[in-house]
Design a protein around this motif. Structure first.
Motif, short mmCIF file in Angstrom:
data_model
loop_
_atom_site.label_atom_id
_atom_site.label_comp_id
_atom_site.label_asym_id
_atom_site.label_seq_id
_atom_site.Cartn_x
_atom_site.Cartn_y
_atom_site.Cartn_z
N ALA A 26 -7.09 -8.30 6.61
CA ALA A 26 -5.69 -8.49 7.03
C ALA A 26 -5.50 -8.38 8.53
O ALA A 26 -4.42 -8.65 9.04
CB ALA A 26 -4.82 -7.45 6.32
N THR A 27 -6.55 -7.97 9.25
CA THR A 27 -6.47 -7.85 10.71
C THR A 27 -7.77 -8.45 11.28
O THR A 27 -8.62 -7.74 11.81
CB THR A 27 -6.36 -6.36 11.13
N ALA A 28 -7.90 -9.76 11.19
CA ALA A 28 -9.22 -10.39 11.39
C ALA A 28 -9.75 -10.25 12.81
O ALA A 28 -10.96 -10.17 13.01
CB ALA A 28 -9.16 -11.85 10.98
N ASP B 281 -15.99 -7.81 11.52
CA ASP B 281 -16.08 -7.15 10.21
C ASP B 281 -16.09 -8.19 9.09
O ASP B 281 -16.85 -8.07 8.14
CB ASP B 281 -14.90 -6.19 10.03
N SER C 91 -2.09 -13.33 15.62
CA SER C 91 -2.08 -13.83 17.00
C SER C 91 -2.64 -15.25 17.02
O SER C 91 -3.76 -15.49 16.55
CB SER C 91 -2.96 -12.93 17.87
N ALA D 240 -1.26 -16.02 10.02
CA ALA D 240 -0.03 -15.50 9.42
C ALA D 240 0.07 -14.01 9.72
O ALA D 240 -0.94 -13.37 10.05
CB ALA D 240 -0.05 -15.71 7.91
N PRO E 60 -6.49 -1.84 12.19
CA PRO E 60 -5.44 -2.03 13.19
C PRO E 60 -5.87 -1.55 14.57
O PRO E 60 -6.73 -0.67 14.69
CB PRO E 60 -4.28 -1.18 12.66
N MET E 61 -5.26 -2.14 15.57
CA MET E 61 -5.50 -1.72 16.95
C MET E 61 -4.51 -0.59 17.21
O MET E 61 -3.33 -0.84 17.42
CB MET E 61 -5.22 -2.89 17.87
N PHE F 100 -7.79 -8.22 24.43
CA PHE F 100 -6.97 -8.39 23.22
C PHE F 100 -5.69 -7.59 23.32
O PHE F 100 -4.62 -8.05 22.99
CB PHE F 100 -7.77 -7.94 22.01
N LEU G 165 1.90 -2.63 7.06
CA LEU G 165 0.77 -3.42 6.58
C LEU G 165 0.02 -2.67 5.48
O LEU G 165 -0.39 -3.27 4.48
CB LEU G 165 -0.17 -3.75 7.76
C1 LIG Z 1 -8.64 -4.12 16.13
S1 LIG Z 1 -8.40 -5.84 15.92
C2 LIG Z 1 -9.44 -6.20 14.53
C3 LIG Z 1 -10.89 -6.41 14.89
C4 LIG Z 1 -11.68 -6.97 13.74
N1 LIG Z 1 -11.83 -6.03 12.65
C5 LIG Z 1 -13.04 -7.48 14.20
O1 LIG Z 1 -14.04 -7.13 13.53
O2 LIG Z 1 -13.11 -8.25 15.15
C6 LIG Z 1 -6.80 -5.96 15.16
C7 LIG Z 1 -6.35 -7.40 14.96
O3 LIG Z 1 -5.43 -7.42 13.88
C8 LIG Z 1 -4.38 -8.29 14.18
N2 LIG Z 1 -3.24 -7.84 13.37
C9 LIG Z 1 -2.60 -6.64 13.42
N3 LIG Z 1 -1.62 -6.55 12.52
C10 LIG Z 1 -1.63 -7.73 11.85
C11 LIG Z 1 -0.84 -8.25 10.80
N4 LIG Z 1 0.17 -7.56 10.25
N5 LIG Z 1 -1.12 -9.49 10.34
C12 LIG Z 1 -2.14 -10.22 10.89
N6 LIG Z 1 -2.91 -9.78 11.91
C13 LIG Z 1 -2.67 -8.55 12.38
C14 LIG Z 1 -4.19 -8.19 15.67
O4 LIG Z 1 -3.55 -9.35 16.19
C15 LIG Z 1 -5.65 -8.03 16.15
O5 LIG Z 1 -6.21 -9.29 16.42
#
Ligand SMILES: C[S@@+](CC[C@H](N)C(=O)[O-])C[C@H]1O[C@@H](n2cnc3c(N)ncnc32)[C@H](O)[C@@H]1O
Length: 259
Positions: free
Chosen positions: A98-100, A105, A122, A154, A176-177, A194, A207
């Motif tokens: 959900a937070t790609a 990961d 984003s 989305a 989440p960040m 980022f 979320l």
């Molecule tokens: C810490 S990064 C994730 C890093 C990822 N696990 C990786 O391995 O690269 C958090 C990401 O989640 C996205 N994000 C946070 N909340 C979100 C949501 N409700 N829906 C979609 N994307 C979300 C952010 O835009 C950001 O790109």
């Protein structure tokens, strides 16, 4: 609200690809390379997020470098993330990340055999993911893994709530960040970029609630080893590694009703 980031095409023969990315992710297509600030640039090889005053190119990568290393030597199903998502024996899992982000990961999970839907809100990160996935599809070492990955642009809270029952995943993965991971000195350069371009994730409790309502088996939240839990119900178990912790919320063990 982060500023809109435009896309510049530096390779004339790739203009159709740039136009397709700009249209898919609603990014302004730039006719000239910016001289300052952040922008996305598509060259002969890949799409990158640039800001030469601050750091080198930031891009998602599933074929080379760290992704190749983890694919070959990453510890397979014994690694904490595999245990956290509940991979036992040969069983793979149907996962929504959900937070790609940059997909690191998600790629590990797909390498382990999981089908992974990568949801990213984003447009910048989603475009970087789509470009990396196209390259992974085109490479013989990663084509089979890429075939298990789908990028969805989305907000995951809304998207999870809209899923038809038969489309609900077994596992929702959330990374989440958090403000407490935003230590500028410690955060890697790509994550600093980022945070500037994408902004913080201050709506993680929403979320988590959406993930708990959508997951058929469990929700896994990735946290710094000593980071606070996401606000909400307590996890049912934890997988603790050297610097990272995976909080596991078993849906079956949760009380019924709104979570
Ligand atoms: C810490 S990064 C994730 C890093 C990822 N696990 C990786 O391995 O690269 C958090 C990401 O989640 C996205 N994000 C946070 N909340 C979100 C949501 N409700 N829906 C979609 N994307 C979300 C952010 O835009 C950001 O790109």
């Amino acid at each position: 609200m982060p500023p809109a980031t435009g896309l510049f095409c530096a390779a004339p023969d790739r203009l159709p690809d740039a136009q397709a990315l700009a249209a898919r992710f609603a990014l302004p297509l730039l006719s000239a390379r910016p001289t300052a600030g952040y922008w996305l640039e598509l060259d002969e090889v890949r799409l990158s997020l640039l800001n030469p005053d601050k750091h080198g190119p930031v891009y998602a990568e599933f074929v080379e470098g760290a992704a190749a290393h983890r694919r070959q030597f990453g510890g397979g199903r014994g690694q904490p993330v595999a245990k956290a998502i509940g991979m036992k024996g040969q069983a793979s899992r149907d996962v929504v990340d959900a937070t790609a982000g940059l997909g690191r990961d998600a790629f590990v999970l797909a390498s382990l055999g999981c089908a992974v839907r990568l949801v990213e809100r984003s447009p910048v990160a989603a475009a970087l993911l789509a470009d990396a996935l196209a390259r992974a599809h085109a490479h013989p070492d990663t084509a089979d893994i890429a075939a298990r990955m789908t990028v969805i642009h989305a907000d995951a809270s809304d998207w999870l709530a809209s899923l038809a029952p038969e489309a609900r995943p077994q596992v929702v993965f959330v990374d989440p960040m958090f403000p407490d991971t935003g230590n500028k000195a410690a955060a890697k350069k790509d994550m600093q970029a980022f945070q500037e371009v994408i902004g913080g994730d201050d709506d993680s409790p929403r979320l988590l609630a959406a993930a708990l309502a959508a997951a058929r088996e469990r929700v896994v939240v990735k946290r710094p080893r000593l980071g606070a839990d996401v606000a909400g119900p307590p996890p049912t178990s934890r997988q603790v590694g050297k610097s990272t912790r995976f909080d596991v919320y078993s849906v079956k063990a949760m009380p019924a009703g709104p979570r």
